[in-house]
Write a protein that holds these residues in place. Structure first.
Motif, short mmCIF file in Angstrom:
data_model
loop_
_atom_site.label_atom_id
_atom_site.label_comp_id
_atom_site.label_asym_id
_atom_site.label_seq_id
_atom_site.Cartn_x
_atom_site.Cartn_y
_atom_site.Cartn_z
N THR A 1 -2.78 -9.15 13.58
CA THR A 1 -1.68 -8.35 14.14
C THR A 1 -0.79 -9.23 14.99
O THR A 1 -0.70 -9.05 16.20
CB THR A 1 -2.20 -7.16 14.98
N SER A 2 -0.16 -10.17 14.36
CA SER A 2 0.77 -11.00 15.09
C SER A 2 2.08 -11.04 14.33
O SER A 2 2.12 -10.91 13.12
CB SER A 2 0.21 -12.42 15.27
N GLY A 3 3.13 -11.21 15.06
CA GLY A 3 4.45 -11.29 14.44
C GLY A 3 5.03 -9.92 14.16
O GLY A 3 4.51 -8.89 14.57
N GLU A 4 6.14 -9.94 13.45
CA GLU A 4 6.84 -8.69 13.14
C GLU A 4 6.18 -8.03 11.94
O GLU A 4 5.76 -8.71 11.00
CB GLU A 4 8.31 -8.99 12.86
N PHE A 5 6.13 -6.73 11.98
CA PHE A 5 5.48 -5.99 10.90
C PHE A 5 6.21 -4.69 10.66
O PHE A 5 6.97 -4.21 11.49
CB PHE A 5 4.01 -5.71 11.23
N GLY A 6 5.97 -4.13 9.51
CA GLY A 6 6.48 -2.81 9.16
C GLY A 6 5.30 -1.91 8.81
O GLY A 6 4.26 -2.39 8.37
N ILE A 7 5.48 -0.63 9.04
CA ILE A 7 4.44 0.34 8.69
C ILE A 7 4.94 1.14 7.50
O ILE A 7 6.01 1.72 7.54
CB ILE A 7 4.13 1.27 9.88
N ASN A 8 4.15 1.13 6.44
CA ASN A 8 4.49 1.87 5.23
C ASN A 8 3.41 2.90 4.94
O ASN A 8 2.22 2.63 5.16
CB ASN A 8 4.61 0.91 4.04
N THR A 9 3.83 4.05 4.47
CA THR A 9 2.87 5.09 4.11
C THR A 9 3.08 5.50 2.66
O THR A 9 4.18 5.42 2.13
CB THR A 9 3.00 6.34 5.01
N LYS A 10 1.98 5.91 2.05
CA LYS A 10 2.04 6.35 0.66
C LYS A 10 0.99 7.44 0.46
O LYS A 10 -0.18 7.25 0.85
CB LYS A 10 1.77 5.17 -0.26
N ILE A 11 1.41 8.55 -0.12
CA ILE A 11 0.48 9.60 -0.51
C ILE A 11 0.52 9.69 -2.02
O ILE A 11 1.58 9.81 -2.62
CB ILE A 11 0.84 10.96 0.11
N GLU A 12 -0.66 9.62 -2.62
CA GLU A 12 -0.75 9.66 -4.07
C GLU A 12 -1.79 10.71 -4.48
O GLU A 12 -2.89 10.74 -3.92
CB GLU A 12 -1.16 8.28 -4.58
N PHE A 13 -1.42 11.55 -5.43
CA PHE A 13 -2.37 12.51 -5.96
C PHE A 13 -3.09 11.86 -7.13
O PHE A 13 -2.46 11.32 -8.03
CB PHE A 13 -1.65 13.80 -6.37
N LYS A 14 -4.42 11.89 -7.11
CA LYS A 14 -5.24 11.20 -8.09
C LYS A 14 -5.65 12.10 -9.25
O LYS A 14 -5.77 11.64 -10.38
CB LYS A 14 -6.49 10.62 -7.43
#
Length: 143
Positions: A18-31
């Motif tokens: 957890t260092s530096g710049e980061f982005g948070i991405n979310t994904k919901i997938e129906f299986k």
């Protein structure tokens, strides 16, 4: 459509760095979506909807080592539906699609159930919170 069950079947948290710049991405997938046999209901049909909800922390600078961490939920939702709703949903699912009138409420349910748990585990694993937490401030008085 009425939710009669929400079950988490798997939870995986990993932290790479957890260092530096980061982005948070979310994904919901129906299986998967399938009929479920339940003898408690006299009318309608019961469907089991399997899902995966992923919150990933990705480096915005380092393209080679992109992943900083991830929180992954897997589970299922048990729905009581009218017969015509069930037929519509199962017909669309054959094309791996879900009608929006089902999809949006299911997304909201998954987020409402999983996001508080994700915030807890993010804190436990020293990952950033997956959502902005409210902060209190001192109110400045006008003179």
């Amino acid at each position: 459509m009425q939710v009669i069950g929400f079950n988490l079947t798997s939870l995986n948290v990993k932290k790479e760095k957890t260092s530096g710049e980061f982005g948070i991405n979310t994904k919901i997938e129906f299986k998967n979506i399938e009929k479920e046999e339940v003898n408690l209901l006299k009318e309608g049909e019961v469907l089991r909807i399997e899902f995966e909800y992923i919150i990933s922390y990705d480096s915005e600078k380092d393209k080679k080592d992109k992943s900083l961490g991830e929180i992954n939920f897997q589970g299922n939702i048990i729905l009581s539906t009218k017969e015509e709703e069930s037929k519509e949903l199962l017909k669309e699912w054959k094309k791996k699609k879900i009608p929006q009138n089902f999809q949006i409420p299911l997304f909201n349910l998954i987020i409402r159930k999983c996001l508080p748990k994700a915030a807890f585990f993010a804190d436990e694993f020293s990952l950033p919170s997956p959502f902005k937490l409210p902060t209190l401030q001192i109110k400045k008085e006008d003179q």
